[in-house]
Every structure is written in C-alpha cells, then in structure tokens.
Design an enzyme around this catalytic site. Sequence first.
Site, PDB file in Angstrom:
ATOM      1  N   CYS A 283       2.153   9.638   5.836  1.00 13.59           N
ATOM      2  CA  CYS A 283       3.608  10.258   6.286  1.00 13.59           C
ATOM      3  C   CYS A 283       3.496  11.631   6.723  1.00 13.59           C
ATOM      4  O   CYS A 283       2.971  11.638   8.063  1.00 13.59           O
ATOM      5  CB  CYS A 283       4.272  10.143   5.022  1.00 13.59           C
ATOM      6  SG  CYS A 283       6.309  10.066   5.603  1.00 13.59           S
ATOM      7  N   HIS A 367       4.012   3.982   4.068  1.00 13.81           N
ATOM      8  CA  HIS A 367       3.602   4.455   2.517  1.00 13.81           C
ATOM      9  C   HIS A 367       2.662   3.269   1.953  1.00 13.81           C
ATOM     10  O   HIS A 367       3.598   2.309   1.151  1.00 13.81           O
ATOM     11  CB  HIS A 367       4.602   4.802   1.598  1.00 13.81           C
ATOM     12  CG  HIS A 367       5.265   6.114   1.826  1.00 13.81           C
ATOM     13  ND1 HIS A 367       4.801   7.393   1.074  1.00 13.81           N
ATOM     14  CD2 HIS A 367       5.985   6.587   2.820  1.00 13.81           C
ATOM     15  CE1 HIS A 367       5.560   8.387   1.322  1.00 13.81           C
ATOM     16  NE2 HIS A 367       6.044   7.950   2.492  1.00 13.81           N
ATOM     17  N   GLU A 369       0.982   3.159  -0.653  1.00 15.85           N
ATOM     18  CA  GLU A 369       1.348   2.843  -2.241  1.00 15.85           C
ATOM     19  C   GLU A 369       2.421   2.327  -2.768  1.00 15.85           C
ATOM     20  O   GLU A 369       2.840   2.013  -3.732  1.00 15.85           O
ATOM     21  CB  GLU A 369       1.085   4.321  -2.771  1.00 15.85           C
ATOM     22  CG  GLU A 369       2.270   5.276  -2.635  1.00 15.85           C
ATOM     23  CD  GLU A 369       2.774   5.778  -1.515  1.00 15.85           C
ATOM     24  OE1 GLU A 369       4.120   6.088  -1.468  1.00 15.85           O
ATOM     25  OE2 GLU A 369       2.274   5.546  -0.564  1.00 15.85           O
TER      26      GLU A 369
END
Length: 389
Positions: A283, A367, A369
């Site tokens: 990001c 992202h 995760e």
Amino acid sequence: MTSNTAVTGMLALADGTTLPGIGFGATGHAVGELCFNTAMTGYQEILTDPSYAGQIIVFTFPHIGNVGANGDDNETAYVSPEGAVRALVVRELLTLPSSHRAQDHLDGWLKERGIIGLSGVDTRALTRRIREQGFANAAIAHEPGGRFDTAAMQKTAGAWPGLEGMELARSVTTNTSYEWDQPLWRSPHDTPDSGQKETVSAPAPHVVAVDYGMKSNILRSLTSQGVRVSVVSAGAEARAILSLRPDGVFLSNGPGDPAATAAYAAPVVREIVDSGVPVFGICLGHQILALALGAKTTKMRQGHHGANHPVKDIETGKVEITSMNHGFTVDRDSLPKNVEETHISLFDGSNCGLRLKDKPVFSVQYHPEASPGPHDSHYLFTRFYENLT
C-alpha cells in the site's frame, strides 16, 4: 430516516450538500475526506486501520454494528488503540450485537475512541455521488440537541485542505522501536484453547518493518512465516535500520499523500534498496518504494476501499480477489526501465504491483494480509520469506 425522527447528526459537504441523520458514538464535530468502503465484514478492523487517518468512511454494507466490538480485532499495531478514522456514515440504526465474541456495543466502543457516527443516511446515493464526482471534503457533527450551523459546517469542509499534499504517517507511526512475536490467529477448530494467540520465540531470519501506519495483521503474517520482526518508526534513518542487520526490510501501509511522506522516506528506502537487502512493500509502502525508484504517484478520483477488488497477476494471468484501501496510485507510465509492473486492477487498470528486475525488491498496492478480506494473496509473504533465505 423517517420524517418524525429527531435529527441529532449532520453531514455537510463542501459543495453545499447537507445530509441530516441520527448521530451515535462520540459527540462533537470532525472534518475529513469522504470515501466509501464496500467490505461486508470487518468494520472494527477498518475503523482501526491507521490508513484511514483524515477520512470519513461511508459503509455501503447496511448492517454495521451487528457483531459489536471486542478487544482482539483492532488493527492498530502499536500506536494507541484508537482508530485514526475521523467518522463513519451508515444506512441503518445500530442494532444490539449478536456475536459470542462481542464485548461492547459499537456505540460505546466509538464513544471511548472519540469517533463520530451518523446513521439514517442514504449511503447508496452518497456512494454514487463519490463515484461520479470523486472524493469530497465534508464536515460531520453529532449533537443530541439537534442544533447545527450547516453554513458554518459547509465553510469548514470547504476550507479543509484535503489529503493531497498532507503527510500523516508521522501522526500514526510508533514512537518507540519494538519487537513483535505474535503469529496469525488460529481458528477455535484448530486448537483447544479457543483461538487464543500463541507466542513465537526467537525465530529467524530477521525482518525490520518500517511503520508508516501498520496493521497488526501484517505483523502477524510476517511472524507466521517464521521470522523475527523488529518495528521502527516512519522517520527511522537508513543507517539505523541497516545497523539492525536485517535479512529483509518491510515497508508498511499508512495514510496521507505518499509524495509528502516520501520527502523524507524515499531517500531512506533508496539507500536500503542500494544495499541489496530484500524489500517488500504494501500500500503506502508500495507507493514510497515506487517514488524511491524514480516513479510518480497521483491522486485517484474515488480510490479503492473494500475487500472485493480483482487484481490480475500479469506474469501468470491469475486473478486474485483482494482487499484495498488507498486514494493515491503509482503512475505506471513513470516507472523506470529497471522496474517491472507485476499486477493491475481489473476495475480501472491502475498499477497494483511492481518489482525490480535486478534485485529482490517488490511491492503491491493491495493488502495480502486482508483483515478484513480474502486470503488469495497471502502467498506474497511466502515470496518475501523466500527472498530472505
């Protein structure tokens, strides 16, 4: 919102639009950039993501608050547990929580953190407005007495400078370096201790994570690869980072204009890249890496905020459903010749990944995760680990 419902909250846009509603959470006033988020789960993780500093979130999913809040789902990694978001706007009134994990009603949770909420708003119309006209600056207020100076609120919204040119990473980064050893959460079905986290002791190799506003689940994802993680602040110098003898350096997500943060962060990243240490960015970390390598970033019309964004891996042709949260993008036409674009958004074709052709350095805009979101891209943490060993 019905005609006989008392107005206790107000949203005022810089263009003169005013939207009355029912306030909840903290009372008072706030100003920020309106963005919409399309995720259907994980509102607590979203509200505690430091990347939302300076923003007012419009949730497109109507049932916000239905699972309450708890002490485990905050995504703020080390700075205070309060979220960085300015406020939230929802369609329906908050309901009583219906989850065995709930420890608090969302209303009380927001009050404790000073976050204003506004319900009873046509969020579909507001989302359409943002899609058609772009990001909007807005002022929001919650006043139980229902007294609002809408003209003054519109003036406040118009005077707010906006996120372009705004450096926010230093306002959400850790003030003290620390070690992180908690891995990913386990399902209650995987272990008899009902999903309690475990502690990973003295793993290796060693990763230094630069915190521009990092989410906890990123740190858990790194640790679960079997590495030892040291976290340093956004303003850490390259010499200090390299003195920790890292096997790899991670560049985190975060808020604000990447060009403003890159004014001090890009030279640091450039020095780390030149040292030959493997680098992985997510990001804002992706954007800062791109700027450090000589590319440019631009402000997006409406940004990408949600957990259902399709991204294509250019090399394999595989499409991943990803979680995203960004209002700036890397200009693909500005990428230097030694930088290869690896991923693109299937929504608008914007850049979503890059890598250096001659060094173990890569990054993605989305992202992997998640939290909330799908796990299609979690393999990127394994790819980073393989670069370290």
